[in-house]
Design a protein around this motif. Structure first.
Motif: not given
Length: 517
Positions: A3-4, A70-72, A233-236
């Motif tokens: 999904n990324r 969407k950041k996801e 920004i999403p962690k990891g």
């Protein structure tokens, strides 16, 4: 990762920072830009900036993105930045002084020349002045000489790319593709220089204060919890190494072969080609690391470049600026008309764009020159002569690169702010006698960084495949061969002879006035 499918690319320039989101076809999905004052100058020639300015711009630009995308969907992050700007930090990563920017012109005089075998070699080969120039220009020498407390307290000596990477992943690590500046870097092997290298003798730097290095398209680290809370920004998420802005610009423009010249019409104007061999276009000046692992970017640089356009607008462009405000127009439209009103060759007005000298070619004595004035010449002729002078200088760089590689440059890709001018594109095609193409996307530096990330994340097998899928050619300007004939005569019979003829006068001017030394 299913999904990324998007890449976040951060492009930190001299006047602004851009957070850019690209898809895997090279389309720009979202863009946020935060401007800032380019630098603070406490004394003439100084150019510094609080590193926090860059970090806060990065945080704000990224936070603004999340209402657009969407950041996801973000698969990974990459970063490219201005070259040669340095930051001293303590053990906790806190800056000890403002960042000294690549525009800074201060010099450290009376440095002790290299002793021993290296010193003897440079003396007998006539390179003493070049090495002395390197010593005087190195930011580390100035800080160690005039701010010794700061230098003693320095835990890591970082380029801006390394500092922003530290803020994002919490590791003192940087890309080999970013190592451009007065540093003890081995450009042949893409690593810090060996202990016997002459650069260690020119600089007060110890290996322990330099960051670890990874190649472009390799992972630098993962976004920390602290960085995630500040940027959104999403962690990891993995952060993938890219390269310096010019190197990213080259691959973002689709230039991977020595036969394709990549011109950058930015604050500094450059011509670059990508090559798999270590070749010095100018003796003792190494080719810079490419954004392509294991490759080099051969570069000839005109330091002031399209800064000269800004200079003209500030010093001579008030009528157009005022009229643009009055009529609600873009000032660039009016300046474009100035260029169009003048025939090729500017009726004999010739400009050599050495408003700031070079390291070796042109030498440190070089100055700008304008010759051929007559009563017919106006501001419009001067403006066009600036654009033509820059193109002449880059054509000279093209010929220097071709002489070293033995491979003709047969086409041009032009990026940077100046590429948005149709007149600048056409006169460049005419002066070179070659087709000049704009990349399909203006944000070539950011796209180049995204190409590195897409490769490092496994979306493509290699950089070449990623470039094929993610870059596209835009408008192509074919040369007008009648105009080329005029330009070619002016270039061969006048421009190429100017520097050699004027060099003795430049040296006398420098000796009499002391400027710019």
């Amino acid at each position: 990762m299913m999904n990324r499918d998007l890449i976040l690319s951060i492009d930190c320039g001299t006047q602004s920072l851009k957070a850019l989101v690209f898809d895997l076809e090279g389309n720009l999905v979202a863009r946020e830009q935060i401007g800032f004052t380019p630098y603070v100058s406490l004394h003439p020639g100084w150019a510094e900036q609080d590193p926090e300015v860059f970090w806060q711009a990065l945080c704000q630009a990224c936070q603004n993105l999340w209402c657009l995308v969407k950041k996801e969907r973000i698969a990974g992050v990459s970063l490219t930045s201005q070259r040669g700007s340095v930051v001293n930090v303590n053990a906790s990563g806190k800056p000890l002084r403002p960042a000294m920017l690549w525009l800074d012109q201060r010099k450290t005089h009376n440095q002790r020349f290299i002793p021993g075998p290296w010193g003897f070699l440079f003396r007998v080969t006539g390179l003493r002045d070049t090495i002395a120039y390197f010593q005087s220009e190195a930011e580390a020498n100035w800080i160690a000489a005039y701010q010794p407390d700061v230098w003693r307290a320095t835990f890591k000596y970082l380029l801006l790319s390394g500092y922003l990477t530290w803020r994002l992943v919490g590791e003192f690590v940087d890309s080999t593709g970013c190592q451009v500046g007065y540093l003890p870097f081995d450009f042949k092997r893409f690593q810090w220089a060996g202990k016997w290298d002459w650069k260690w003798l020119c600089l007060p730097i110890d290996r322990s204060i330099l960051p670890d290095l990874v190649q472009p398209s390799r992972q630098l680290g993962q976004i920390t919890a602290d960085a995630a809370s500040q940027t959104g920004i999403p962690k990891g998420l993995p952060m993938i190494a890219a390269a310096a802005d010019k190197a990213c610009e080259v691959i973002g423009a689709g230039s991977l072969a020595p036969s394709i010249g990549c011109l950058s019409y930015g604050t500094t104007a450059t011509i670059n080609v990508t090559h798999h061999k270590y070749i010095e276009a100018i003796p003792l000046l190494p080719p810079y690391p490419s954004a392509v692992p294991g490759h080099y970017t051969l570069e000839v640089q005109i330091f002031r470049g399209y800064w000269m356009v800004s200079w003209f607008k500030e010093e001579f462009g008030f009528p157009e600026m005022r009229l643009a405000v009055k009529n609600g127009q873009q000032a660039e439209t009016l300046f474009e008309k100035l260029v169009e009103s003048v025939p090729p060759g500017s009726m004999g007005l010739m400009l050599q764009p050495y408003w700031t000298p070079g390291l070796k070619l042109p030498g440190p004595e070089a100055k700008g020159a304008i010759i051929g004035f007559g009563d017919v010449h106006s501001r419009a002729h001067l403006y066009r002569s600036i654009l033509e002078g820059l193109a002449y200088a880059l054509r000279e760089g093209k010929e220097r690169i071709e002489k070293k590689t033995h491979i003709p440059i047969t086409s041009l890709r032009i990026s940077g702010g100046g590429s948005q001018s149709p007149s600048a594109m056409q006169l460049t095609a005419d002066i070179f006698g070659l087709p000049a193409a704009r990349p399909g996307l203006y944000e070539t530096s950011g796209l180049g960084a995204a190409i590195n990330a897409a490769t490092g994340l496994g979306f493509f097998d290699d950089i070449q495949t990623a470039v094929h899928h993610m870059t596209h050619v835009g408008s192509v300007f074919e040369p007008n061969m009648q105009a080329h004939a005029i330009y070619n005569d002016l270039y061969q019979d006048v421009y190429k002879k100017l520097y050699r003829k004027l060099k003795p006068f430049y040296q006398r001017i420098r000796k009499i006035t002391g400027y710019p030394a």
